[in-house]
Design a protein around this motif. Structure first.
Motif, mmCIF file in Angstrom:
data_model
loop_
_atom_site.group_PDB
_atom_site.id
_atom_site.type_symbol
_atom_site.label_atom_id
_atom_site.label_comp_id
_atom_site.label_asym_id
_atom_site.label_seq_id
_atom_site.Cartn_x
_atom_site.Cartn_y
_atom_site.Cartn_z
ATOM 1 N N SER A 19 86.290 41.410 20.741
ATOM 2 C CA SER A 19 86.665 40.710 22.081
ATOM 3 C C SER A 19 87.366 39.380 21.708
ATOM 4 O O SER A 19 87.188 38.935 20.817
ATOM 5 C CB SER A 19 85.458 40.455 22.731
ATOM 6 N N PRO A 20 88.382 38.979 22.726
ATOM 7 C CA PRO A 20 88.940 37.828 22.270
ATOM 8 C C PRO A 20 87.985 36.441 22.014
ATOM 9 O O PRO A 20 88.293 35.741 21.276
ATOM 10 C CB PRO A 20 89.483 37.420 23.848
ATOM 11 N N VAL A 21 86.854 36.527 22.569
ATOM 12 C CA VAL A 21 85.676 35.639 22.325
ATOM 13 C C VAL A 21 85.390 35.730 20.661
ATOM 14 O O VAL A 21 85.451 34.625 20.136
ATOM 15 C CB VAL A 21 84.469 35.587 22.994
ATOM 16 N N ARG A 22 85.062 37.027 20.280
ATOM 17 C CA ARG A 22 84.777 37.103 19.015
ATOM 18 C C ARG A 22 85.832 36.653 18.087
ATOM 19 O O ARG A 22 85.622 36.295 17.005
ATOM 20 C CB ARG A 22 84.131 38.588 18.879
ATOM 21 N N ARG A 23 86.991 37.237 18.509
ATOM 22 C CA ARG A 23 88.105 37.004 17.543
ATOM 23 C C ARG A 23 88.328 35.657 17.490
ATOM 24 O O ARG A 23 88.588 35.146 16.199
ATOM 25 C CB ARG A 23 89.340 37.813 18.284
ATOM 26 N N LEU A 24 88.170 34.708 18.216
ATOM 27 C CA LEU A 24 88.558 33.072 18.230
ATOM 28 C C LEU A 24 87.504 32.808 17.570
ATOM 29 O O LEU A 24 87.626 31.815 16.600
ATOM 30 C CB LEU A 24 88.485 32.793 19.785
ATOM 31 N N ILE A 25 86.339 33.155 17.743
ATOM 32 C CA ILE A 25 85.002 32.741 17.006
ATOM 33 C C ILE A 25 85.610 32.769 15.377
ATOM 34 O O ILE A 25 85.159 32.181 14.458
ATOM 35 C CB ILE A 25 83.606 33.027 17.498
ATOM 36 N N ALA A 26 85.801 34.278 15.203
ATOM 37 C CA ALA A 26 85.982 34.604 13.714
ATOM 38 C C ALA A 26 87.215 33.475 13.163
ATOM 39 O O ALA A 26 87.263 33.226 12.070
ATOM 40 C CB ALA A 26 86.537 36.018 13.724
ATOM 41 N N GLN A 27 88.261 33.422 14.001
ATOM 42 C CA GLN A 27 89.507 32.767 13.462
ATOM 43 C C GLN A 27 88.973 31.162 13.306
ATOM 44 O O GLN A 27 89.405 30.716 12.246
ATOM 45 C CB GLN A 27 90.470 32.523 14.691
ATOM 46 N N ARG A 28 88.228 30.583 14.001
ATOM 47 C CA ARG A 28 87.840 29.139 14.125
ATOM 48 C C ARG A 28 86.912 29.067 12.894
ATOM 49 O O ARG A 28 87.122 28.162 12.135
ATOM 50 C CB ARG A 28 87.313 28.713 15.543
ATOM 51 N N THR A 29 86.072 29.816 12.879
ATOM 52 C CA THR A 29 85.127 29.602 11.940
ATOM 53 C C THR A 29 85.569 29.889 10.508
ATOM 54 O O THR A 29 85.571 28.933 9.479
ATOM 55 C CB THR A 29 83.667 30.427 12.130
ATOM 56 N N LEU A 30 86.407 30.789 10.313
ATOM 57 C CA LEU A 30 86.907 31.011 9.229
ATOM 58 C C LEU A 30 87.980 29.954 8.789
ATOM 59 O O LEU A 30 87.979 29.410 7.673
ATOM 60 C CB LEU A 30 87.987 32.418 9.269
ATOM 61 N N ILE A 31 88.861 29.371 9.542
ATOM 62 C CA ILE A 31 89.574 28.327 9.271
ATOM 63 C C ILE A 31 88.954 27.052 8.972
ATOM 64 O O ILE A 31 88.969 26.329 7.913
ATOM 65 C CB ILE A 31 90.632 28.075 10.741
ATOM 66 N N SER A 32 87.657 26.966 9.802
ATOM 67 C CA SER A 32 86.837 25.572 9.200
ATOM 68 C C SER A 32 86.341 25.793 7.936
ATOM 69 O O SER A 32 86.271 24.861 7.285
ATOM 70 C CB SER A 32 85.808 25.705 10.440
ATOM 71 N N LYS A 33 85.483 26.876 7.768
ATOM 72 C CA LYS A 33 85.065 27.061 6.258
ATOM 73 C C LYS A 33 86.219 27.158 5.297
ATOM 74 O O LYS A 33 85.897 26.529 4.200
ATOM 75 C CB LYS A 33 84.440 28.555 6.278
ATOM 76 N N HIS A 34 87.366 27.658 5.693
ATOM 77 C CA HIS A 34 88.349 27.396 4.537
ATOM 78 C C HIS A 34 88.968 26.140 4.205
ATOM 79 O O HIS A 34 89.264 25.744 3.079
ATOM 80 C CB HIS A 34 89.759 28.451 4.912
ATOM 81 N N THR A 35 89.199 25.503 5.353
ATOM 82 C CA THR A 35 89.834 24.008 5.205
ATOM 83 C C THR A 35 88.649 23.007 4.839
ATOM 84 O O THR A 35 89.280 21.804 4.156
ATOM 85 C CB THR A 35 90.777 23.731 6.498
ATOM 86 N N ALA A 36 87.509 22.940 5.623
ATOM 87 C CA ALA A 36 86.830 21.703 5.200
ATOM 88 C C ALA A 36 85.782 22.041 4.245
ATOM 89 O O ALA A 36 84.832 22.799 4.428
ATOM 90 C CB ALA A 36 86.207 21.356 6.718
ATOM 91 N N PRO A 37 85.748 21.223 3.233
ATOM 92 C CA PRO A 37 84.348 21.539 2.356
ATOM 93 C C PRO A 37 83.190 20.878 2.944
ATOM 94 O O PRO A 37 82.859 19.916 3.305
ATOM 95 C CB PRO A 37 84.950 20.739 1.164
ATOM 96 N N HIS A 38 82.463 22.029 3.434
ATOM 97 C CA HIS A 38 81.023 21.667 4.247
ATOM 98 C C HIS A 38 79.924 20.938 3.250
ATOM 99 O O HIS A 38 79.835 21.719 2.155
ATOM 100 C CB HIS A 38 80.553 22.679 4.861
ATOM 101 N N ALA A 39 79.640 19.908 3.610
ATOM 102 C CA ALA A 39 78.452 19.382 2.783
ATOM 103 C C ALA A 39 77.261 19.228 3.789
ATOM 104 O O ALA A 39 77.501 19.354 5.241
ATOM 105 C CB ALA A 39 78.476 18.126 2.119
ATOM 106 N N TRP A 40 76.029 19.361 3.688
ATOM 107 C CA TRP A 40 75.021 19.588 4.571
ATOM 108 C C TRP A 40 73.624 18.484 4.282
ATOM 109 O O TRP A 40 73.702 18.245 2.926
ATOM 110 C CB TRP A 40 74.534 20.746 4.253
ATOM 111 N N THR A 41 73.120 18.169 5.165
ATOM 112 C CA THR A 41 72.050 17.288 4.859
ATOM 113 C C THR A 41 70.976 17.298 6.060
ATOM 114 O O THR A 41 71.338 17.884 7.242
ATOM 115 C CB THR A 41 72.013 15.760 4.620
ATOM 116 N N LEU A 42 69.530 16.935 5.768
ATOM 117 C CA LEU A 42 68.715 17.186 6.851
ATOM 118 C C LEU A 42 67.676 16.112 6.837
ATOM 119 O O LEU A 42 67.435 15.247 5.798
ATOM 120 C CB LEU A 42 67.979 18.524 6.621
ATOM 121 N N VAL A 43 67.554 15.608 8.068
ATOM 122 C CA VAL A 43 66.357 14.610 7.973
ATOM 123 C C VAL A 43 65.170 14.991 8.869
ATOM 124 O O VAL A 43 65.559 15.453 10.014
ATOM 125 C CB VAL A 43 66.973 13.062 8.571
#
Lengths: 403, 327
Positions: free
Chosen positions: A181-205
């Motif tokens: 669906s357009p929504v899934r496609r968009l989510i796929a696109q955006r999450t992929l771009i985000s994961k590819h371009t931004a080195p994610h680091a993670w933390t928790l408090v």
């Protein structure tokens, strides 16, 4: 005054928002051969998570449907043909159009004009906009070879089309297939771009919300009666986050073309889960709102999101995102950064746990705040300071609550 | 440098040229002892005598015909047509004879005449004293058409026109005669024909004009500068030959073009400029080319309010440029 002859009008996929390049036909509100009035709803289209009923530009008869329900078409592509009875033909509304100068410059320098922010009338990309984008690029040449912009990141990850054997092999006899669906496609696109371009680091408090939990228990019924909206924990968290973002602007940032842009406004997006997908409506200037104001804004956004009534403005311009992952009982999650923002925070489930308080052990209402951040922009020091302040603010909450 | 009116600079140009070159002869209605209806030839009859400052009958075809004959026999006639509106009886002589003699005679003859004529409205001249006819003549190969916009260029272009070996139409805006003042060097100098001039450099929008409207364009540019819009104002100075190169160079910089003139917009000089720029600078255009000009209505109204509507002013131009800048 030149007059055009009455003739068939090609009705095209409208531009449903800035930087939207395609849309999907949800359903036709008129059938082939049916008469349609000027401005009468003709077709429902969806794009970028927002759907709209689009009115007919002319009165006439719907002569031909060129894109059936479910079809995805680029902006400006014809969707149907309308034969006006005797009215002059309206020109086919095109998608984003660029002046010869813009097209020429863009082609010459291999830049996608759709990616250039437009300052002309109605957001048109002007020649100067392109020149400025080029100057910016020249001032900071990318250290890595730039990825070709024409590649569709989603398609990249999918098995090649025209490989029916492979596709069939991947699909068992009891499997069902549905197009993205357009929504899934968009989510796929955006999450992929985000994961590819931004080195994610993670933390928790860990945050001790015992004071807030107790105080909220006492006032929530009265609040609901008085305000007409429930008093959840999320507004308190957004309240603390928004104020802390003001103090640590680096957390309210985005990386654009080798520049860290510290966003002047604090617009907090809140992820809202839907039946199919997720949408992130934005509470604008969240740092200026009280808890009460945030509760109202939140309620309104969630309601609009669930009813599919969010406008493009409602989901635009977010500078930081908060997700209430705890709603499903999660106690830790690793969010994918949203919309090129430098950080995203999740509020996990609040659970009573035995914790050490002073010399003893007490049952406290504990919650985890998880934070993903773009390590290109932020380091542990920013994030540590940010989370400490948010934690401090939330742990200080007790009766009487300042709503 | 002395400050002179547009009219005085033309008068001085005539006088300087005549003093230098005895073959220069003036012909026109009431230009002798009367000095012309506007005074452009005041005192010249007294200085140069009836053989060189010739009062003619009210017969424009004859005036121009005689001048053409003199030009072919070694003179340099400068004709004054009292108002450009009255030039029409002479069109046959200008278009079919003066413009074509060099071609028709295989270069044996040529026709160094200048035809001066006041044009333009804004002086309550109504139908017969307000027209702008430059576009009509700019359509005729073999002619040169010059429309100076200020006193300095008026004298310089007049000297160049008189020195030119072929026919030159020299149009002077009658409302500029006494209203426009500017620094004018003493003595003869030449301003080239067929060469536009950037009167004000700018980077946002190119405004092309000539004649009195050029002054409105400069005023509009000043006003717009206060609002952050930087206009480049180009004075065509001559509409034939048309200096397309200067306009194109400017449009390559700004990407936006407005052409303004008092003559009708439809098929006016602006139409030719627009077409030439579209041909040569398509890939530099960032907005539609805009033209401002008189409505395609038969004549300048006499009623002052309606006359104002017919004419361009700085506010008109500023509005149009602003819309272009924001496009």
């Amino acid at each position: 005054m030149p007059s055009s002859e009455a003739g068939p009008v090609h009705f095209c996929m409208p531009q449903l928002g800035e930087s939207v390049t395609e849309g999907q036909v949800v359903r036709w509100l008129k059938q082939r051969g049916e008469a349609v009035g000027r401005y009468e709803p003709l077709v429902e289209v969806t794009s970028d998570k927002v759907s709209a009923e689009v009115p007919s530009p002319v009165a006439g008869v719907l002569a031909e449907i060129l894109a059936d329900a479910g079809c995805v078409r680029p902006v400006g592509a014809p969707l149907c043909v309308i034969h006006p009875p005797s009215t002059p033909a309206a020109p086919c509304a095109p998608g984003p159009r660029y002046s010869p100068a813009v097209r020429h410059l863009a082609q010459l320098h291999g830049i996608d004009p759709a990616a250039v922010p437009g300052t002309g009338r109605g957001g048109r990309v002007t020649r100067r906009d392109v020149e400025q984008a080029l100057a910016l690029r020249a001032a900071s040449p990318p250290p890595l070879p730039a990825a070709p912009p024409a590649v569709d990141p989603v398609r990249e990850t999918l098995p090649p089309a025209g490989d029916p054997a492979g596709a069939a092999a991947a699909r068992g006899s009891t499997d069902k297939s549905a197009p993205l669906s357009p929504v899934r496609r968009l989510i796929a696109q955006r999450t992929l771009i985000s994961k590819h371009t931004a080195p994610h680091a993670w933390t928790l408090v860990e945050v001790d919300l015992t004071g807030l939990v107790r105080a909220r228990e006492r006032v929530k019924a009265a609040f609901l009666e008085r305000e007409g909206v429930p008093l959840t924990y999320l507004p308190f968290v957004i309240h603390a986050v928004a104020r802390t973002l003001r103090e640590i602007p680096m957390m309210n940032a985005t990386l654009v073309d080798e520049h860290i842009i510290l966003r002047g406004a604090v617009h907090v997006g809140v992820a809202v889960g839907l039946e199919d997908g997720v949408v992130v409506p934005v509470i604008r200037d969240a740092d200026a709102l009280t808890v009460r104001g945030l509760a109202r804004a939140l309620h309104e956004r969630v309601d609009l999101a669930r009813r599919g009534l969010l406008s493009h403005r409602d989901v635009a311009d977010g500078t930081f995102t908060v997700n209430n992952s705890g709603a499903f009982g999660s106690i830790a999650s690793f969010p994918i950064l949203h919309g090129a923002q430098a950080a995203m925070l999740t509020l996990e489930a609040i659970v009573p746990r035995p914790v050490v308080v002073g010399e003893g052990i007490a049952i406290r209402s504990m919650v985890n705040l998880c934070l993903s951040f773009d390590h290109r922009v932020l380091d542990g020091t920013h994030v540590g300071r940010f989370l400490q302040r948010v934690k401090g603010r939330l742990e200080a909450l007790a009766e009487p609550l300042d709503l | 440098m002395p400050v002179k009116t547009y009219l005085a600079s033309i008068h001085d140009g005539l006088e300087e040229a005549m003093a230098q070159d005895p073959t220069i002869v003036l012909l026109g209605e009431d230009i002798g002892p009367r000095g012309g209806v506007f005074g452009a030839t005041a005192g010249l009859f007294a200085r140069f005598g009836p053989d060189r400052v010739i009062d003619t009958p009210l017969a424009e075809g004859a005036i121009v015909g005689v001048a053409i004959g003199m030009a072919m026999n070694g003179f340099r006639p400068v004709v004054e047509i009292q108002f450009v509106d009255f030039i029409l009886p002479a069109v046959d002589q200008i278009v079919s004879e003066a413009a074509k003699i060099r071609y028709r005679s295989n270069n044996d003859f040529h026709c160094p005449i200048v035809i001066r004529a006041p044009y333009g409205g804004g002086v309550h001249g109504a139908l017969y004293h307000s027209q702008s006819l430059e576009a009509m003549f700019a359509h005729v190969p073999g002619l040169k058409v010059v429309v100076p916009s200020d006193p300095h260029d008026a004298k310089g272009l007049l000297h160049t026109a008189i020195a030119d070996e072929d026919p030159v139409l020299f149009f002077e805006h009658k409302a500029a005669y006494r209203r426009l003042k500017g620094e004018v060097p003493d003595g003869p100098y030449e301003v080239p024909i067929g060469q536009a001039e950037v009167k004000r450099p700018g980077r946002d929008v190119t405004v092309v004009a000539y004649g009195l409207v050029l002054q409105h364009a400069l005023a509009a540019a000043e006003e717009l500068a206060g609002r952050g819009i930087d206009c480049e104002v180009i004075d065509l100075r001559s509409v034939l030959p048309l200096d397309v190169a200067t306009v194109v160079a400017s449009v390559r910089k700004t990407g936006r073009l407005l052409i303004a003139h008092e003559d009708h917009r439809i098929l006016g000089v602006g139409s030719e400029v627009a077409a030439a720029v579209a041909e040569e600078a398509l890939f530099d255009l960032d907005a539609p080319i805009r033209r401002l000009g008189a409505p395609f209505a038969p004549a300048m109204p006499y009623n002052p309010a309606q006359e104002q509507v017919f004419l361009l002013d700085a506010a008109h131009i500023a509005r149009e440029v602003e819309a272009l800048a924001q496009f």
